[in-house]
Design a protein around this motif. Sequence first.
Motif, short mmCIF file in Angstrom:
data_model
loop_
_atom_site.label_atom_id
_atom_site.label_comp_id
_atom_site.label_asym_id
_atom_site.label_seq_id
_atom_site.Cartn_x
_atom_site.Cartn_y
_atom_site.Cartn_z
N ALA A 144 39.87 14.48 45.50
CA ALA A 144 38.79 15.45 45.73
C ALA A 144 38.55 16.19 44.42
O ALA A 144 39.50 16.46 43.68
CB ALA A 144 39.19 16.43 46.83
N MET A 169 37.11 13.17 52.99
CA MET A 169 36.74 14.18 52.00
C MET A 169 35.24 14.44 51.99
O MET A 169 34.80 15.59 51.97
CB MET A 169 37.17 13.73 50.60
CG MET A 169 38.68 13.74 50.39
SD MET A 169 39.11 13.12 48.76
CE MET A 169 40.88 12.87 48.94
N MET A 170 34.43 13.36 52.01
CA MET A 170 32.98 13.53 51.79
C MET A 170 32.21 13.76 53.08
O MET A 170 31.20 14.46 53.09
CB MET A 170 32.42 12.32 51.06
CG MET A 170 33.04 12.11 49.70
SD MET A 170 32.30 10.77 48.78
CE MET A 170 30.99 11.60 47.91
N GLU A 171 32.70 13.16 54.18
CA GLU A 171 31.95 13.26 55.44
C GLU A 171 32.54 14.38 56.31
O GLU A 171 31.85 15.28 56.74
CB GLU A 171 32.05 11.92 56.17
CG GLU A 171 30.95 11.67 57.18
CD GLU A 171 30.97 10.20 57.61
OE1 GLU A 171 29.89 9.58 57.61
OE2 GLU A 171 32.07 9.68 57.94
N ASP A 172 33.87 14.30 56.53
CA ASP A 172 34.52 15.29 57.41
C ASP A 172 34.84 16.58 56.66
O ASP A 172 35.22 17.57 57.28
CB ASP A 172 35.81 14.72 58.01
CG ASP A 172 35.57 13.38 58.67
OD1 ASP A 172 34.40 13.14 59.06
OD2 ASP A 172 36.51 12.57 58.79
N LYS A 173 34.75 16.54 55.34
CA LYS A 173 34.94 17.74 54.51
C LYS A 173 36.27 18.43 54.79
O LYS A 173 36.32 19.65 55.00
CB LYS A 173 33.80 18.75 54.74
CG LYS A 173 32.42 18.21 54.40
CD LYS A 173 31.97 18.77 53.08
CE LYS A 173 30.61 18.25 52.69
NZ LYS A 173 30.48 17.86 51.34
N GLY A 176 36.69 21.05 52.50
CA GLY A 176 35.48 21.84 52.29
C GLY A 176 34.66 21.30 51.14
O GLY A 176 34.62 20.07 50.93
N GLU A 177 34.07 22.21 50.36
CA GLU A 177 33.21 21.77 49.25
C GLU A 177 33.99 21.07 48.14
O GLU A 177 33.40 20.37 47.32
CB GLU A 177 32.43 22.97 48.69
CG GLU A 177 31.30 23.44 49.60
CD GLU A 177 30.43 22.28 50.07
OE1 GLU A 177 29.92 21.53 49.23
OE2 GLU A 177 30.28 22.12 51.31
N GLY A 179 35.54 18.53 48.34
CA GLY A 179 35.40 17.08 48.50
C GLY A 179 33.97 16.58 48.41
O GLY A 179 33.67 15.42 48.70
N SER A 180 33.04 17.45 47.97
CA SER A 180 31.64 17.01 47.85
C SER A 180 31.52 15.90 46.81
O SER A 180 30.71 14.99 46.94
CB SER A 180 30.75 18.17 47.43
OG SER A 180 30.79 19.17 48.41
#
Length: 423
Positions: A144, A169-173, A176-177, A179-180
């Motif tokens: 991340a 990381m990207m979908e379920d976060k 949080g941010e 993992g954007s």
Amino acid sequence: MNVMVVGGGGREHAIIKSLRKNPNITELYALPGNGGIATDATCVDIDAKDIAGITAFAEAHGIEFAVVAPDDPLVLGAVDALEAKGIPCFGPNKKAAILEGSKVFSKNLMKKYGIPTAAYEVFSDLEAALIYLETAPLPTVVKADGLALGKGVIIAETREEAQAAVRSMMEDKIFGESGSNVVIEEFLTGPEVSVLSFTDGKTLIPMVSSMDHKRALDGDEGLNTGGMGTIAPNPYYTKDIAKQCMKEIFLPTMAAMNAEGRTFKGCLYFGLMLTPIGPKVIEYNCRFGDPETQVVLPLLESDLLTVMQATAAETLAETEVIFRAGAACCVVMASKGYPGLYETGYPIAIPSDLDGDVYVAGGQLRDGMLCTAGGRVLGVTATGDTLKEAVEKAYRQAGRVTFNNAYYRKDIGQKALLAAEEV
Ligand code: AMP
Ligand code: GLY
């Protein structure tokens, strides 16, 4: 002199015990500190991430020097806020703390300035990451971008595992941010070395090297933790490798940050892997390591406050930073079950004649009695002329510290002792 340390773990306890040796310090505050730190500093119930609270406290209590130890407040700009009030600090400002705060930033920096690190790709788009993973070499490493409590790194053996990591990381976060954006990088092999350094942006002085033990169980098995023990110096880190790292990694990193207008002042931590084709950077941290600090500072012969002040004043070049010969070992004692579920609230018994130091990470005073209050409860550090002596002594002393459900690894330093015979 009034000094304040932001943070409240084992690392902060080690920093505070080391600072305490300076007789010019009259008041020493820990924000928030913990029940164990309370023996060595005045603990103030202000969260380490409460930048406004920290700054207001510093102003109200005539703080003349501040040490910001954890990553979160550094990345949030605690140093900028304190310096704006005229309070000198040890630690990087927000612009420089991005070196740890964003893996995308640090990877791009290394690529731009030719600093050796694992090959990588950055993704901000989930589909693109999933497509890349269809053909990426395995195992692969998914990270991340932002801070993730040390849990943002997943080493995936299979494509399914890697794709699940990226999705979480990207979908379920799950972070949080943070993992954007994700970094997907080459899996490296080789012994790991932690090198902490003091730098004021002009001079960089590496501290004694160390080795962390991140897995929960003996033999490097089990889940990743915040660190179950450390030793220093790290026998894999020979004089030749140290020279090579200085030339290819440490000084180029300092220069790169200057060139980017992000001069780094404070403790710059290099997480290195000694790969078959040379040392590479696994990660940068913008702060002292935990529990590396608990073996590095006990070996520091020079006065810590003087070195920290020189770092802030950019006078490191004229300052003596000496580590004593010998070795140190820190055995972390945890609550059984950590890093999963565990119980707390048990009284901790520490003999008064302990031959070593205790650094409390998760301790709380209840009716004046120190009780367990976290997963990692405390670290027992011992020093010796040799690594073997330090390890044996640390274990002898750890055996004398007791609390209900105490758990610790029995093999801290064993890999290093074997390596010391080979290297
Ligand atoms: P971190 O949370 O960044 O400290 O990473 C945790 C651990 O993951 C590191 O200490 C390494 O053991 C491992 N690791 C991270 N990146 C890599 C990589 N590219 N190749 C192999 N292991 C890695
Ligand atoms: N011991 C590793 C770290 O502090 O990040």
